[in-house]
Design a protein around this motif. Structure first.
Motif, PDB file in Angstrom:
ATOM      1  N   ASP A 295       0.852  -1.193   0.000  1.00 19.85           N
ATOM      2  CA  ASP A 295       0.000   0.000   0.000  1.00 19.85           C
ATOM      3  C   ASP A 295       0.895   1.254   0.000  1.00 19.85           C
ATOM      4  O   ASP A 295       1.971   1.253   0.611  1.00 19.85           O
ATOM      5  CB  ASP A 295      -0.899  -0.025   1.247  1.00 19.85           C
ATOM      6  CG  ASP A 295      -2.102   0.900   1.132  1.00 19.85           C
ATOM      7  OD1 ASP A 295      -2.021   1.895   0.385  1.00 19.85           O
ATOM      8  OD2 ASP A 295      -3.120   0.633   1.801  1.00 19.85           O
TER       9      ASP A 295
ATOM     10  N   GLU B  56     -14.450  -1.752   0.563  1.00 21.56           N
ATOM     11  CA  GLU B  56     -14.661  -1.342  -0.840  1.00 21.56           C
ATOM     12  C   GLU B  56     -15.681  -2.221  -1.564  1.00 21.56           C
ATOM     13  O   GLU B  56     -16.600  -1.731  -2.222  1.00 21.56           O
ATOM     14  CB  GLU B  56     -13.326  -1.368  -1.606  1.00 21.56           C
ATOM     15  CG  GLU B  56     -12.400  -0.190  -1.335  1.00 21.56           C
ATOM     16  CD  GLU B  56     -11.649  -0.252  -0.018  1.00 21.56           C
ATOM     17  OE1 GLU B  56     -11.742  -1.284   0.696  1.00 21.56           O
ATOM     18  OE2 GLU B  56     -10.967   0.735   0.322  1.00 21.56           O
TER      19      GLU B  56
ATOM     20  N   GLY C 140      -3.083   3.675  -3.814  1.00 21.32           N
ATOM     21  CA  GLY C 140      -2.210   3.034  -4.787  1.00 21.32           C
ATOM     22  C   GLY C 140      -1.441   1.883  -4.178  1.00 21.32           C
ATOM     23  O   GLY C 140      -1.323   1.784  -2.946  1.00 21.32           O
ATOM     24  N   TRP C 141      -0.931   1.031  -5.054  1.00 16.97           N
ATOM     25  CA  TRP C 141      -0.221  -0.180  -4.634  1.00 16.97           C
ATOM     26  C   TRP C 141       1.039  -0.326  -5.460  1.00 16.97           C
ATOM     27  O   TRP C 141       1.019  -0.120  -6.674  1.00 16.97           O
ATOM     28  CB  TRP C 141      -1.129  -1.394  -4.798  1.00 16.97           C
ATOM     29  CG  TRP C 141      -2.252  -1.342  -3.814  1.00 16.97           C
ATOM     30  CD1 TRP C 141      -3.441  -0.689  -3.960  1.00 16.97           C
ATOM     31  CD2 TRP C 141      -2.266  -1.916  -2.505  1.00 16.97           C
ATOM     32  NE1 TRP C 141      -4.202  -0.828  -2.816  1.00 16.97           N
ATOM     33  CE2 TRP C 141      -3.505  -1.580  -1.911  1.00 16.97           C
ATOM     34  CE3 TRP C 141      -1.343  -2.670  -1.759  1.00 16.97           C
ATOM     35  CZ2 TRP C 141      -3.853  -1.985  -0.624  1.00 16.97           C
ATOM     36  CZ3 TRP C 141      -1.704  -3.079  -0.477  1.00 16.97           C
ATOM     37  CH2 TRP C 141      -2.947  -2.740   0.079  1.00 16.97           C
TER      38      TRP C 141
ATOM     39  N   ARG D 165      -2.020  10.551   2.894  1.00 15.51           N
ATOM     40  CA  ARG D 165      -2.224  10.394   4.334  1.00 15.51           C
ATOM     41  C   ARG D 165      -0.907  10.739   5.034  1.00 15.51           C
ATOM     42  O   ARG D 165       0.140  10.730   4.394  1.00 15.51           O
ATOM     43  CB  ARG D 165      -2.640   8.940   4.625  1.00 15.51           C
ATOM     44  CG  ARG D 165      -4.109   8.701   4.308  1.00 15.51           C
ATOM     45  CD  ARG D 165      -4.404   7.247   4.056  1.00 15.51           C
ATOM     46  NE  ARG D 165      -4.158   6.891   2.656  1.00 15.51           N
ATOM     47  CZ  ARG D 165      -4.196   5.642   2.183  1.00 15.51           C
ATOM     48  NH1 ARG D 165      -4.459   4.643   3.001  1.00 15.51           N
ATOM     49  NH2 ARG D 165      -3.981   5.407   0.893  1.00 15.51           N
TER      50      ARG D 165
HETATM   51  C1  GLC Z   1      -7.251   1.350  -1.639  1.00 10.10           C
HETATM   52  C2  GLC Z   1      -6.087   2.311  -1.740  1.00 10.10           C
HETATM   53  C3  GLC Z   1      -5.167   2.153  -0.558  1.00 10.10           C
HETATM   54  C4  GLC Z   1      -5.968   2.331   0.720  1.00 10.10           C
HETATM   55  C5  GLC Z   1      -7.130   1.354   0.766  1.00 10.10           C
HETATM   56  C6  GLC Z   1      -8.015   1.584   1.977  1.00 10.10           C
HETATM   57  O1  GLC Z   1      -6.822   0.039  -1.770  1.00 10.10           O
HETATM   58  O2  GLC Z   1      -5.370   2.098  -2.931  1.00 10.10           O
HETATM   59  O3  GLC Z   1      -4.123   3.090  -0.607  1.00 10.10           O
HETATM   60  O4  GLC Z   1      -5.166   2.215   1.872  1.00 10.10           O
HETATM   61  O5  GLC Z   1      -7.904   1.485  -0.392  1.00 10.10           O
HETATM   62  O6  GLC Z   1      -9.030   0.665   2.042  1.00 10.10           O
END
Ligand code: GLC
Length: 421
Positions: free
Chosen positions: A88, A246, A302-303, A372
């Motif tokens: 992450d 998500e 992002g990853w 963040r």
């Molecule tokens: C998504 C973002 C990641 C974040 C995460 C939180 O995967 O890319 O940066 O920490 O969501 O659920």
């Protein structure tokens, strides 16, 4: 990992080692939402065919918070089982000591990357991970329902609340009983930190921790933002939103049961998939603000791919990281999964624009996204974030007011800060 040595028997009868044709068995660990894993596998298949190495995916739970807990165990044990970690964007300062410096291995391509993405993975002079894809969320809205009920795309969170409620109630009155107004990521995990920092920043309430390390989160604007969000639960959002990550939010929105959704970019391609009930019936806009004249805030996600210091196949692991991030693979991910690429040129690719309009459209939002405070809080970020999401989640669950929870949060952050940042 084991290596298979290829031997050749020479015609003369002597046995010689044929060059250094070594096939490695690599493991990549990777969390996944939507079609991430499917596309990763198909790209790994190409890598295997080109190089003769084999790559196994070690799958992780969806939640980044759960992944981090597992990663920390492997890294603390100096495990050689995992060669490549998908990391992450927020983790580099916390775990950099366990990863090799990729900088010397990507000098020929580093200038092709979005520079902010590279910077997010630098700790001092060390490049901890090579950026794979970026993220900046959107307000997803049902364009068909806004039109039917004569409403505009909301510019402020207050307008979003009113529009969501009006359409939800009208739709329910017509027999659409499962309809909700707004879904987002409200579970007690990193995803809630992302959502809540957006609410607060867009109300003018500042950062969780400011860039210079100052703690100013206990302020009336932050409380106003969290109080409004708390009012959504059980009203325009289901009570269950307090457990949503998500994919839970996407499930409700994509099945046609919510007017609005806050989610990352991957939800766009899936919402427009051939099997999606909302295909062609939704649009995306920047997130609302806390009031007129205010600016919206979009958390930077992002990853990125890092090579473990404990890997016994570092050279092949570097080859894999470069391969997964090459132009062709980034372009495919942009088109198929609507993941914002990390190579600048992919945003300008005419085929990407034709097949996935969301990518060039979202470039300015990605460029302006709000990080963040992982750099400012150094090794404490995870604790800071956990204190923050707890304060927000408690307020949304009716455990104390925003004012009380922010006052407690401030005290806890001050303690964590101590001499640490
Ligand atoms: C998504 C973002 C990641 C974040 C995460 C939180 O995967 O890319 O940066 O920490 O969501 O659920």
């Amino acid at each position: 990992m084991k290596r298979h040595l290829a031997f050749l028997t020479a015609l003369a009868g002597a046995t010689v080692l044929a060059g250094t044709a070594i096939a490695a068995e690599l493991n990549i660990v990777h969390g996944s939402v939507g079609r991430d894993q499917e596309i990763l596998r198909s790209q790994l298949d190409k890598f295997e065919a080109e190089t003769g190495h084999t790559v196994t995916i070690v799958s992780m739970p969806e939640s980044t918070t759960d992944q981090f807990a597992q990663y920390k165990l492997w890294l603390a044990a100096q495990s050689s089982d995992i060669d490549v970690y998908r990391l992450d964007v927020i983790w580099a300062p916390q775990i950099e000591t366990h990863f090799i410096d990729l900088k010397p291995h990507v000098e020929d391509i580093i200038d092709d990357y979005v520079q902010g993405a590279i910077e997010s993975q630098m700790v001092g002079d060390k490049l901890v991970a090579l950026p794979m894809f970026l993220g900046a969320p959107a307000l997803y809205y049902r364009s068909d329902l806004l039109e039917k009920h004569g409403k505009d795309v909301p510019a402020t969170w207050q307008e979003m609340t009113e529009t969501a409620k009006a359409i939800m109630e009208a739709e329910r009155a017509e027999g659409n009983e499962d309809m909700w107004g707004f879904v987002f990521q409200g579970a007690a995990y990193e995803g809630l930190t992302c959502n809540a920092q957006e609410w607060i920043a867009s109300f003018g309430g500042g950062r969780i921790v400011e860039n210079d390390g100052t703690i100013a989160i206990n302020n009336p604007k932050a409380a106003e933002a969290i109080n409004l969000a708390a009012s959504w639960v059980g009203d325009i959002a289901p009570d269950g939103v307090l457990n949503y990550k998500e994919e839970d939010a996407r499930g409700v929105f994509q099945s046609g049961n919510s007017v609005f959704m806050r989610n990352w970019n991957y939800a766009y391609a899936l919402g427009n998939g051939d099997d999606s009930p909302i295909k062609g019936k939704f649009g995306v806009s920047t997130l609302p603000t806390g009031g007129e004249g205010m600016e919206p805030a979009h958390t930077l996600g992002g990853w990125h791919l890092g090579v473990s210091k404990y890997s016994e196949n570092q050279e092949e692991a570097i080859e894999l990281v470069r391969f997964l991030n090459n132009y062709e693979n980034q372009k495919e991910r942009a088109i198929v999964t609507s993941r914002p690429p990390t190579l600048t040129a992919v945003y300008e690719d005419p085929e990407v624009a034709a097949e996935q309009e969301f990518i060039p459209l979202w470039k300015p939002v990605v460029d302006g996204a709000l990080p963040r405070p992982s750099a400012a809080t150094k090794r404490q970020y995870n604790e800071v974030s956990s204190e923050f999401w707890t304060a927000v989640h408690d307020t949304m669950s009716g455990k104390g007011t925003a004012e009380e929870n922010l006052a407690r949060l401030e005290a806890r952050l001050q303690r964590l800060k101590g001499a640490n940042w």
